[in-house]
Scaffold this active site. Structure first.
Site, short mmCIF file in Angstrom:
data_model
loop_
_atom_site.label_atom_id
_atom_site.label_comp_id
_atom_site.label_asym_id
_atom_site.label_seq_id
_atom_site.Cartn_x
_atom_site.Cartn_y
_atom_site.Cartn_z
N ARG A 184 75.89 -1.41 80.60
CA ARG A 184 75.05 -2.34 81.36
C ARG A 184 75.86 -3.45 82.02
O ARG A 184 75.41 -4.09 82.97
CB ARG A 184 73.96 -2.94 80.46
CG ARG A 184 72.79 -3.50 81.26
CD ARG A 184 71.66 -4.01 80.38
NE ARG A 184 72.10 -5.01 79.46
CZ ARG A 184 71.95 -4.96 78.13
NH1 ARG A 184 71.33 -3.94 77.57
NH2 ARG A 184 72.40 -5.92 77.36
N TYR A 211 65.33 -14.02 105.05
CA TYR A 211 64.90 -12.63 104.84
C TYR A 211 63.58 -12.64 104.05
O TYR A 211 63.49 -13.25 102.97
CB TYR A 211 66.00 -11.91 104.05
CG TYR A 211 65.69 -10.49 103.68
CD1 TYR A 211 65.60 -9.51 104.66
CD2 TYR A 211 65.52 -10.12 102.35
CE1 TYR A 211 65.32 -8.20 104.31
CE2 TYR A 211 65.24 -8.81 102.00
CZ TYR A 211 65.13 -7.85 102.99
OH TYR A 211 64.85 -6.55 102.66
N ASP A 264 73.26 -16.08 102.68
CA ASP A 264 73.13 -14.65 102.90
C ASP A 264 74.00 -14.33 104.11
O ASP A 264 73.67 -14.68 105.24
CB ASP A 264 71.66 -14.29 103.15
CG ASP A 264 71.44 -12.78 103.27
OD1 ASP A 264 72.36 -12.08 103.72
OD2 ASP A 264 70.33 -12.32 102.93
N LYS A 288 73.63 -2.57 103.70
CA LYS A 288 73.77 -2.55 105.14
C LYS A 288 75.18 -2.10 105.53
O LYS A 288 75.47 -0.93 105.48
CB LYS A 288 73.42 -3.93 105.71
CG LYS A 288 72.11 -4.50 105.14
CD LYS A 288 70.88 -3.75 105.61
CE LYS A 288 69.62 -4.03 104.81
NZ LYS A 288 69.17 -5.40 104.77
C1 LIG Z 1 68.22 -5.97 103.82
C2 LIG Z 1 68.53 -7.38 103.58
C3 LIG Z 1 68.51 -7.91 102.30
C4 LIG Z 1 68.08 -7.11 101.11
O1 LIG Z 1 68.86 -5.99 100.88
P1 LIG Z 1 68.27 -4.71 100.10
O2 LIG Z 1 69.48 -3.96 99.71
O3 LIG Z 1 67.37 -4.01 101.08
O4 LIG Z 1 67.49 -5.23 98.93
C5 LIG Z 1 68.85 -9.23 102.14
N1 LIG Z 1 69.20 -9.99 103.19
C6 LIG Z 1 69.23 -9.51 104.45
C7 LIG Z 1 69.62 -10.40 105.54
C8 LIG Z 1 68.88 -8.19 104.67
O5 LIG Z 1 68.87 -7.73 105.92
#
Ligand SMILES: *Cc1c(COP(=O)(O)O)cnc(C)c1O
Length: 391
Positions: free
Chosen positions: A57, A110, A182, A207
């Site tokens: 974990r 987001y 972010d 992404k």
């Molecule tokens: C997609 C996204 C997230 C979340 O990512 P996931 O892997 O889909 O949970 C967070 N911040 C931004 C800017 C995003 O585009």
């Protein structure tokens, strides 16, 4: 060593794995100790926060190698793998709040982070104020004695406002608050978060890091000072990510630089072309000189990714939908950062409380993929014929 080389070398130690170029996938829950002394040594190193292999974990060497690589690329002290980008956002907030605290979150955040702040955080007794992403140093006026976190995201993933991160960070730090960012849009290749005052950099690795739309993962990178709190939080909430997905992130990382250069170039070509169409009111892409965020982008960012938005004029109802439907190479889908181009109808109106979304017509978000840009432009040009047939 330059960053383009670091993405190749970071977190790799072939000698550790009999010369294998890529770290192997470790699948384990239990990690065995043969003696009491060894068991106690493991417990002690774990308690001291030393990255290692203790129990499934807490991750394996596969996890550690990705974390080491990403921390080096981000220029932070330590990185932590989370099972999704959203989990990385949430863990980063939870690590630095307690009941009675107040936090500031950008109005362009987001969406699911807003859902978290308006739901679970409220139930925990943590209050959120949303701020105008263009606020800059005026964030000072919103900081309260109990403000512990300032949560930024630049550019916003739908509306692409570029924030003045250094100005916001300076005010937050003066008040003793932690600055979260972010950094998914730019990635550490195009925004050096720790050089601009960020304490915790969040990456939805789903992404551009993974880059192939085949797994989900998040990464949180912190300064040395904040890393024990972050580690505690990730472990206390039982966050664990499959070693196969961690491996896919490592694999994606190695080509991230070349992919991003292409996403950037294609995105700018598409954005320029779209900006010239008479049915388009505005293209929101920080790399375009006419964009509101261009000056800040130019000052602080080293490049642009493939994500941008387009606002149409007030066209007859079905025109924009016909444009989207006619596109062959851009399908509608959540997420972005993969090799394929995407388009998404967006309406930021409902996602705003501190600012108003003002647009004459519908809007779409585009992710420029890795296809040949001339094919993408032909596709767009063709789809505009469908749009015009409704006008
Ligand atoms: C997609 C996204 C997230 C979340 O990512 P996931 O892997 O889909 O949970 C967070 N911040 C931004 C800017 C995003 O585009």
């Amino acid at each position: 060593m330059r960053i383009g080389t670091k993405v190749i070398t970071a977190g790799r130690d072939p000698d550790r794995y009999s010369g294998a170029v890529n770290p192997p996938v470790y699948r384990t829950s239990t990690v065995l100790s043969g003696t009491v002394a060894d068991w106690q040594k493991r417990q002690a190193t774990r308690a001291a926060g030393v990255p290692g292999m203790y129990y499934g974990r807490h991750g394996t060497l596969t996890t550690r190698d990705l974390e080491e690589a990403f921390a080096e690329i981000e220029g932070g002290h330590r990185s932590f793998v989370c099972p999704s980008g959203l989990a990385a956002c949430i863990m980063s907030i939870l690590a630095f709040v307690k009941s009675g605290d107040h936090i500031l979150i950008t109005d362009s955040v987001y969406g699911p982070v807003r859902t978290f702040a308006d739901g679970p955080l409220v139930r925990m007794g943590v209050q959120t104020t949303y701020y105008d992403p263009l606020i800059g140093a005026d964030i000072k006026k919103l900081i309260q004695p109990n403000t512990t976190v300032v949560y930024t995201e630049a550019p916003g993933s739908h509306t692409l406002e570029v924030q003045d991160i250094p100005a916001i960070a300076a005010e937050a730090h003066a008040a003793g608050a932690v600055v979260l960012m972010d950094n998914t849009w730019a990635t550490p290749l195009f925004f050096r978060a720790f050089n601009h005052g960020v304490d915790v950099s969040i990456q939805a690795a789903t992404k551009y890091v993974i880059g192939h739309s085949d797994a989900m993962l998040g990464l949180v990178t912190t300064t040395q000072q904040l890393s024990p709190a972050m580690e505690r939080c990730v472990h206390e909430y039982g966050q664990i990510t499959s070693p196969d997905d961690v491996y896919l992130a490592q694999r994606g990382l190695r080509t991230m630089q070349v992919r991003l250069e292409r996403h950037w170039a294609t995105g700018v070509r598409l954005a320029r072309w779209l900006a010239e169409q008479r049915e388009v009111s505005r293209v929101i892409h920080p790399a375009l000189p006419e964009d509101k965020g261009h000056a800040l982008w130019k000052r602080d960012f080293l490049g642009a990714s493939g994500l941008f938005s387009v606002v149409f004029n007030d066209l007859p109802g079905a025109a924009v939908d016909a444009f989207i439907d006619e596109l062959e190479l851009f399908n509608i889908g959540a997420s972005w950062g993969g090799f394929e181009s995407l388009i998404l109808p967006i309406d930021p109106t409902a996602q705003r409380t501190a600012t108003k979304w003002a647009a004459p017509g519908k809007a779409v978000r585009i992710h420029a993929g890795l296809e040949d840009v001339d094919d993408l432009l032909e596709d767009m040009s063709n789809a505009f014929k469908a749009l015009r047939s409704h006008c």
